[in-house]
Scaffold this active site. Structure first.
Site, PDB file in Angstrom:
ATOM      1  N   SER A   4       1.051  -1.357   0.390  1.00 16.83           N
ATOM      2  CA  SER A   4      -0.121   0.236   0.073  1.00 16.83           C
ATOM      3  C   SER A   4       0.526   1.329   0.036  1.00 16.83           C
ATOM      4  O   SER A   4       2.080   1.240   0.502  1.00 16.83           O
ATOM      5  CB  SER A   4      -0.695  -0.047   1.351  1.00 16.83           C
ATOM      6  OG  SER A   4      -1.421   1.180   1.331  1.00 16.83           O
ATOM      7  N   LYS A   8       1.898  -2.925   5.781  1.00 20.01           N
ATOM      8  CA  LYS A   8       1.607  -3.068   5.261  1.00 20.01           C
ATOM      9  C   LYS A   8       3.295  -2.875   4.127  1.00 20.01           C
ATOM     10  O   LYS A   8       4.245  -3.255   3.831  1.00 20.01           O
ATOM     11  CB  LYS A   8       1.302  -1.757   4.653  1.00 20.01           C
ATOM     12  CG  LYS A   8      -0.289  -2.645   4.713  1.00 20.01           C
ATOM     13  CD  LYS A   8      -0.238  -3.302   3.691  1.00 20.01           C
ATOM     14  CE  LYS A   8      -1.812  -3.904   3.576  1.00 20.01           C
ATOM     15  NZ  LYS A   8      -2.899  -4.997   2.321  1.00 20.01           N
ATOM     16  N   TYR A  47      -2.225  -0.711  10.455  1.00 23.82           N
ATOM     17  CA  TYR A  47      -2.135  -0.661   8.401  1.00 23.82           C
ATOM     18  C   TYR A  47      -0.902  -0.521   8.108  1.00 23.82           C
ATOM     19  O   TYR A  47      -0.379  -1.665   7.377  1.00 23.82           O
ATOM     20  CB  TYR A  47      -3.388  -0.136   8.530  1.00 23.82           C
ATOM     21  CG  TYR A  47      -3.727  -0.307   6.649  1.00 23.82           C
ATOM     22  CD1 TYR A  47      -4.578  -1.644   6.739  1.00 23.82           C
ATOM     23  CD2 TYR A  47      -2.929  -0.079   6.339  1.00 23.82           C
ATOM     24  CE1 TYR A  47      -4.741  -1.587   4.821  1.00 23.82           C
ATOM     25  CE2 TYR A  47      -3.581   0.304   4.933  1.00 23.82           C
ATOM     26  CZ  TYR A  47      -4.517  -0.967   4.375  1.00 23.82           C
ATOM     27  OH  TYR A  47      -4.386  -0.563   2.685  1.00 23.82           O
TER      28      TYR A  47
HETATM   29  N1  LIG Z   1      -8.619  -0.007  -1.814  1.00 24.61           N
HETATM   30  C1  LIG Z   1      -7.663   1.027  -1.208  1.00 24.61           C
HETATM   31  O1  LIG Z   1      -7.706   1.983  -1.620  1.00 24.61           O
HETATM   32  C2  LIG Z   1      -6.381   0.128  -1.259  1.00 24.61           C
HETATM   33  C3  LIG Z   1      -5.167   0.676  -1.064  1.00 24.61           C
HETATM   34  C4  LIG Z   1      -3.592  -0.117  -1.133  1.00 24.61           C
HETATM   35  C5  LIG Z   1      -3.901  -1.260  -0.784  1.00 24.61           C
HETATM   36  N2  LIG Z   1      -5.169  -1.538  -0.196  1.00 24.61           N
HETATM   37  C6  LIG Z   1      -5.487  -3.483  -0.187  1.00 24.61           C
HETATM   38  O2  LIG Z   1      -5.647  -3.808  -1.579  1.00 24.61           O
HETATM   39  C7  LIG Z   1      -5.811  -5.514  -1.398  1.00 24.61           C
HETATM   40  C8  LIG Z   1      -7.520  -5.415  -1.681  1.00 24.61           C
HETATM   41  O3  LIG Z   1      -8.286  -4.129  -1.322  1.00 24.61           O
HETATM   42  P1  LIG Z   1     -10.126  -3.585  -1.546  1.00 24.61           P
HETATM   43  O4  LIG Z   1      -9.608  -2.422  -1.771  1.00 24.61           O
HETATM   44  O5  LIG Z   1     -10.667  -4.967  -2.862  1.00 24.61           O
HETATM   45  O6  LIG Z   1     -10.299  -4.516  -0.144  1.00 24.61           O
HETATM   46  P2  LIG Z   1     -11.873  -5.473  -0.365  1.00 24.61           P
HETATM   47  O7  LIG Z   1     -11.737  -5.580   1.151  1.00 24.61           O
HETATM   48  O8  LIG Z   1     -12.419  -5.547  -1.669  1.00 24.61           O
HETATM   49  O9  LIG Z   1     -11.286  -6.951  -0.369  1.00 24.61           O
HETATM   50  C9  LIG Z   1     -10.841  -7.732   0.408  1.00 24.61           C
HETATM   51  C10 LIG Z   1     -11.126  -8.884   0.481  1.00 24.61           C
HETATM   52  O10 LIG Z   1     -10.203  -9.593   1.587  1.00 24.61           O
HETATM   53  C11 LIG Z   1     -10.897 -10.958   2.134  1.00 24.61           C
HETATM   54  N3  LIG Z   1     -10.685 -10.762   3.660  1.00 24.61           N
HETATM   55  C12 LIG Z   1     -10.631 -10.300   4.584  1.00 24.61           C
HETATM   56  N4  LIG Z   1     -10.010 -10.970   5.474  1.00 24.61           N
HETATM   57  C13 LIG Z   1      -9.806 -12.162   5.120  1.00 24.61           C
HETATM   58  C14 LIG Z   1      -8.870 -13.678   5.505  1.00 24.61           C
HETATM   59  N5  LIG Z   1      -8.356 -13.408   6.522  1.00 24.61           N
HETATM   60  N6  LIG Z   1      -8.817 -14.308   4.451  1.00 24.61           N
HETATM   61  C15 LIG Z   1      -9.430 -14.394   2.969  1.00 24.61           C
HETATM   62  N7  LIG Z   1      -9.533 -13.468   2.577  1.00 24.61           N
HETATM   63  C16 LIG Z   1      -9.529 -12.380   3.507  1.00 24.61           C
HETATM   64  C17 LIG Z   1     -12.575  -9.448   2.175  1.00 24.61           C
HETATM   65  O11 LIG Z   1     -13.441 -10.412   2.548  1.00 24.61           O
HETATM   66  C18 LIG Z   1     -12.536  -9.324   1.163  1.00 24.61           C
HETATM   67  O12 LIG Z   1     -13.134 -10.151   0.163  1.00 24.61           O
HETATM   68  C19 LIG Z   1      -6.322  -4.977   0.767  1.00 24.61           C
HETATM   69  O13 LIG Z   1      -4.531  -5.585   0.231  1.00 24.61           O
HETATM   70  C20 LIG Z   1      -5.352  -3.297   1.112  1.00 24.61           C
HETATM   71  O14 LIG Z   1      -5.138  -3.556   2.174  1.00 24.61           O
HETATM   72  C21 LIG Z   1      -6.263  -1.100  -0.987  1.00 24.61           C
END
Ligand SMILES: NC(=O)c1ccc[n+]([C@@H]2O[C@H](COP(=O)([O-])OP(=O)(O)OC[C@H]3O[C@@H](n4cnc5c(N)ncnc54)[C@H](O)[C@@H]3O)[C@@H](O)[C@H]2O)c1
Length: 276
Positions: A164, A187, A183
């Site tokens: 991230s 990361k 968080y």
């Molecule tokens: N959206 C953003 O702005 C952003 C920015 C930087 C990084 N990220 C990272 O990207 C990744 C995806 O984020 P997103 O925005 O698609 O979020 P999201 O919530 O749409 O998707 C995350 C998915 O991970 C699954 N999950 C959570 N705990 C779990 C576990 N123990 N086992 C298996 N699956 C699990 C959830 O059920 C969910 O479907 C994450 O790692 C997040 O930290 C997101």
């Protein structure tokens, strides 16, 4: 001492488009019922890979829908597996299921993660441990279990971890809220985990890299006050959140042979947030 002349034995460049494929490859995406994971699953399938849609058991029905949608749209094989990435037993079982269905694993997007609600220096220890177990330990468990398949099958592969922008900076706090603590720590850990695994696995032809998305309009923002999202958006030099399209390109680059010499690196795309 011989002199090397620059033009001797230089390999001719090959077609960029011919290397931009995952035809016949077998991919695993965690967090694939969520925004980013579903998008990268679609990208892998469009490039020709069979894809395992992995998410928590509670979302198995949603994962199955994503799997069906992708199989229909791209004509590849998909399976949905209910897995908790923070449990070694659950991850090992998932890997067994994928190998039973597809035969092997070539590409992994280790992407499951949870957000930063209530995150700060005084957060509950229980909450802290939960985030670490999913966002850092979970990445390690998925990467190592999948890499062991690649090693055993002697064909190498590409593993991409989702870090991230929060791995690079501490996000500017919103109003009086504390600066997020756990968080960002998880990361940042993903970046070093990526480098360590990359070094360990390079000799097996397994490339491990990470992506660092900025603010992407996706599932992670569910449950946040809209004012906080507006504040985050105001910190982005390009003036808007990123989209799922902004994520699939970097992940596809790392997954295919276009990224063949990328090892232990991180691709940061954040609309300019970390410039200042
Ligand atoms: N959206 C953003 O702005 C952003 C920015 C930087 C990084 N990220 C990272 O990207 C990744 C995806 O984020 P997103 O925005 O698609 O979020 P999201 O919530 O749409 O998707 C995350 C998915 O991970 C699954 N999950 C959570 N705990 C779990 C576990 N123990 N086992 C298996 N699956 C699990 C959830 O059920 C969910 O479907 C994450 O790692 C997040 O930290 C997101």
């Amino acid at each position: 001492m011989s002199i090397i002349t620059a033009t001797t034995n230089v390999k001719e460049p090959t077609s960029v488009l011919a290397r931009f494929t995952l035809k016949g490859k077998k991919a695993v995406v965690t967090g694939a019922a969520g925004g980013i994971g579903r998008a990268t699953s679609m990208a892998f399938a469009e490039l020709g890979a069979d894809v395992a849609i992995v998410d928590i058991p509670e979302k198995l029905e949603k994962s199955q829908k994503v799997a069906e949608e992708i199989a229909k749209r791209y004509g590849v094989k998909t399976i949905a597996v209910g897995t908790d990435v923070s449990s070694k037993e659950s991850v090992d079982h998932m890997v067994e299921e994928v190998v039973a269905a597809f035969g092997t694993i070539d590409v992994v997007h280790s992407n499951a993660g949870i957000g930063a609600h209530g995150d700060g220096p005084d957060m509950d220890l229980e909450h802290w441990n939960k985030m670490l177990s999913v966002n850092l330990t979970g990445v390690m468990l998925v990467d190592t279990a999948c890499a062991n398949v690649m090693k055993a099958h002697k064909h190498g592969g590409s593993i991409i971890n989702t870090a991230s922008l929060s791995a690079h900076i501490i996000n500017p706090p919103y109003k009086d809220a504390p600066a997020i603590t756990c968080y960002t720590t998880c990361k940042a850990g993903v970046l070093h985990l990526t480098k360590s695994l990359a070094l360990n696995y390079a000799k097996y032809g397994i490339r491990v890299n990470s992506i660092s998305p900025g603010y992407i309009w996706s599932g992670l923002h569910q449950g946040l006050p809209s004012e906080r999202c507006d504040f985050e958006e105001s910190t982005v030099p390009v003036g808007h959140f990123g989209s799922l399209d902004d994520v699939t390109g970097p992940v596809a680059l790392l997954a295919t042979d276009l990224g063949a010499y990328m090892v232990g690196t991180d691709i940061l795309f954040d609309g300019g947030v970390t410039i200042y």
